[in-house]
Design an enzyme around this catalytic site. Structure first.
Site, mmCIF file in Angstrom:
data_model
loop_
_atom_site.group_PDB
_atom_site.id
_atom_site.type_symbol
_atom_site.label_atom_id
_atom_site.label_comp_id
_atom_site.label_asym_id
_atom_site.label_seq_id
_atom_site.Cartn_x
_atom_site.Cartn_y
_atom_site.Cartn_z
ATOM 1 N N TYR A 9 0.730 -1.287 0.036
ATOM 2 C CA TYR A 9 -0.207 0.002 0.060
ATOM 3 C C TYR A 9 0.779 1.260 -0.066
ATOM 4 O O TYR A 9 0.338 2.267 -0.496
ATOM 5 C CB TYR A 9 -0.961 -0.053 1.199
ATOM 6 C CG TYR A 9 -2.140 -0.970 1.114
ATOM 7 C CD1 TYR A 9 -3.249 -0.519 0.228
ATOM 8 C CD2 TYR A 9 -2.074 -2.088 1.479
ATOM 9 C CE1 TYR A 9 -4.295 -1.458 0.410
ATOM 10 C CE2 TYR A 9 -3.393 -2.873 1.394
ATOM 11 C CZ TYR A 9 -4.282 -2.373 0.629
ATOM 12 O OH TYR A 9 -5.259 -3.373 0.588
ATOM 13 N N ARG A 149 3.619 9.145 4.736
ATOM 14 C CA ARG A 149 2.641 10.139 5.504
ATOM 15 C C ARG A 149 1.389 10.197 4.727
ATOM 16 O O ARG A 149 1.107 11.174 4.174
ATOM 17 C CB ARG A 149 3.315 11.378 5.998
ATOM 18 C CG ARG A 149 2.399 12.141 6.917
ATOM 19 C CD ARG A 149 2.922 13.470 7.153
ATOM 20 N NE ARG A 149 3.931 13.719 8.294
ATOM 21 C CZ ARG A 149 4.689 14.615 8.498
ATOM 22 N NH1 ARG A 149 4.641 15.717 7.724
ATOM 23 N NH2 ARG A 149 5.243 14.642 9.368
ATOM 24 N N LYS A 201 7.150 10.348 13.465
ATOM 25 C CA LYS A 201 6.006 9.551 12.578
ATOM 26 C C LYS A 201 5.152 8.682 13.764
ATOM 27 O O LYS A 201 3.830 8.900 13.611
ATOM 28 C CB LYS A 201 6.566 8.760 11.766
ATOM 29 C CG LYS A 201 5.535 7.823 10.957
ATOM 30 C CD LYS A 201 4.540 8.542 10.342
ATOM 31 C CE LYS A 201 3.132 7.605 9.929
ATOM 32 N NZ LYS A 201 3.643 6.541 8.901
ATOM 33 N N ARG A 208 -3.388 10.975 16.956
ATOM 34 C CA ARG A 208 -4.621 10.416 16.496
ATOM 35 C C ARG A 208 -5.301 9.400 17.240
ATOM 36 O O ARG A 208 -6.901 9.580 17.216
ATOM 37 C CB ARG A 208 -4.628 10.123 14.997
ATOM 38 C CG ARG A 208 -3.839 11.374 14.191
ATOM 39 C CD ARG A 208 -3.513 11.042 12.707
ATOM 40 N NE ARG A 208 -4.550 10.289 12.092
ATOM 41 C CZ ARG A 208 -4.492 9.477 10.841
ATOM 42 N NH1 ARG A 208 -3.384 9.002 10.627
ATOM 43 N NH2 ARG A 208 -5.539 9.093 10.392
ATOM 44 N N CYS A 255 -1.430 1.791 10.582
ATOM 45 C CA CYS A 255 -0.861 2.716 11.365
ATOM 46 C C CYS A 255 -1.275 2.940 12.752
ATOM 47 O O CYS A 255 -0.508 2.876 13.768
ATOM 48 C CB CYS A 255 -0.768 3.966 10.466
ATOM 49 S SG CYS A 255 0.008 4.082 8.854
#
Length: 407
Positions: A9, A149, A201, A208, A255
């Site tokens: 991905y 990102r 990162k 989040r 993530c």
């Protein structure tokens, strides 16, 4: 020539956009089926604009191979899961990629690791590989960390428009990678050291995760006292310095549901809020199942087979199922039921991946009375009228029908 290692991905869009912007690229993946599909002219997952980008990259001469190339620049985009017991990053795929690069690379090679890793991973796991192979870091091999990102569903826009971080040991190496990434990235490219890039990162995704957990905990609190969490969030967000997210059935993807664990594993006793957030978000699939149970009791439903789960992916309008809340729910159900009795449907997942999977909205609606909306695909938003007469538990806040249950 640049050899991009790992065509999933992240790696595939990166390889394609580099090639489309005039860089000589060979994309490499150990999975022969992936290479075969790409060489047949077919991308291996769905993403808006990916087909046209693929065609442009092919016209510019991109090559796909299962073999590592002899060159002086590599970009590594391989998976970085976490160890279930220790919660620390599992760096074996990165280490394996670097080991294979060192078998074929030229002197002065730059290895850019895009895979998300915990702070210190390159020092702990990658630099020792160089020593074992008699390479000198900073001379024979230059290490760089430039974490991706981007997000599925908006990959190509974010590749071009999101700021990027480039961590390197030497400023001149960082500048060289900045020039390469500037061939497609229009946003700011920030130069720093490797450990700072690693930490940045992980911190972004952890931020989040914590904010999602706050919304999910609010949903639980409001449900316990019969309050409308959506109305409360709507009103609270009118404050100029408040921006509460919407609750949901859990956190998926590779993530947000994974990276915070790196900090929990590496900093036990310090990452307390992070650990609490992970536990809250991981508990949401079970919370949804409890809501399903309560709604079934309220309507006198006894037949679990009349329950349908809409959505298998972890977010709307993508075919990415990694860590999806639906799969987490099904796994939980397996502990209590002998076999999966519920029906499952997702318009973007065409192959059978779970039991009782339906392959059209009609087939799905014909066999269920209670629909649990777990993903807000455009399809379900555009077919709300067809859900009339069904009992609906909407975990994504997309259903407009009167009488819909929410978290």
């Amino acid at each position: 020539m640049i050899n991009v290692i790992g065509l999933g991905y992240i790696g595939l869009p990166t390889a394609l956009i580099l090639a489309a912007n005039g860089n000589e690229i060979v994309g490499t993946d150990y999975n022969e089926n992936v290479i075969m599909e790409l060489n047949r002219g077919r991308v291996t997952f769905k993403e808006g604009g990916l087909d046209s980008l693929f065609e442009k990259a092919v016209s510019k001469g991109i090559i796909f191979s299962s073999k590592y190339q002899k060159t002086d620049m590599y970009i590594v985009s391989v998976p970085t899961p976490y160890d279930a017991a220790s919660k620390k990053v599992d760096a074996r795929y990165v280490v394996n990629a670097v080991e294979q690069i060192l078998e074929v690379c030229e002197k002065g090679t730059i290895i850019v690791i895009e895979s998300t890793v915990s702070p210190g991973t390159i020092d702990r796991y990658v630099r020792p590989v160089l020593v074992d192979k008699d390479f000198k870091s900073g001379e024979d091999i230059h290490l760089v960390h430039a974490p991706e990102r981007i997000i599925p569903g908006n990959m190509l826009y974010e590749l071009e428009n999101n700021s990027r971080t480039i961590g390197a040991d030497k400023p001149e190496i960082a500048e060289k990678i900045k020039k390469l990434y500037s061939s497609f990235c229009k946003a700011e490219l920030v130069l720093t050291d490797i450990r700072t890039a690693e930490m940045t990162k992980v911190v972004e995704n952890t931020f989040r995760d914590i904010n999602i957990a706050y919304a999910n905990e609010l949903a639980k609190i409001c449900r316990s006292d019969n309050m409308d969490v959506y109305e409360i969030i709507r009103i609270a967000n009118k404050h100029p310095r408040v921006n509460i997210l919407a609750p949901g059935p859990g956190v998926g993807g590779h993530c947000i549901s994974v990276d915070p664990w790196f900090l929990v594993g590496d900093y036990p006793g310090l990452a307390n809020i992070i650990l609490a957030a992970r536990k809250i978000n991981d508990s949401m699939p079970e919370f949804v199942l409890e809501r399903v149970h309560d709604i079934m009791e309220e309507h006198g439903m006894k037949d679990v087979s009349r329950v349908g789960l809409y959505g298998l992916t972890y977010k709307e309008n993508v075919d990415d199922m990694r860590e999806s809340p639906t799969l987490q729910m099904l796994k939980t159900m397996e502990k209590h039921l002998s076999g999966n009795l519920v029906s499952v449907y997702d318009p973007l997942i065409t192959k059978d991946v779970v039991q009782n999977q339906k392959h059209s909205l009609d087939d799905f609606l014909n066999v269920v009375d209670l629909i649990v909306i777990l993903v807000g695909h455009d399809e379900i938003k555009e077919n709300m009228d067809r859900l009339k007469g069904k009992i609906i538990l909407d975990t994504r806040g997309v259903c407009t029908l009167e009488g819909t249950y929410r978290l």
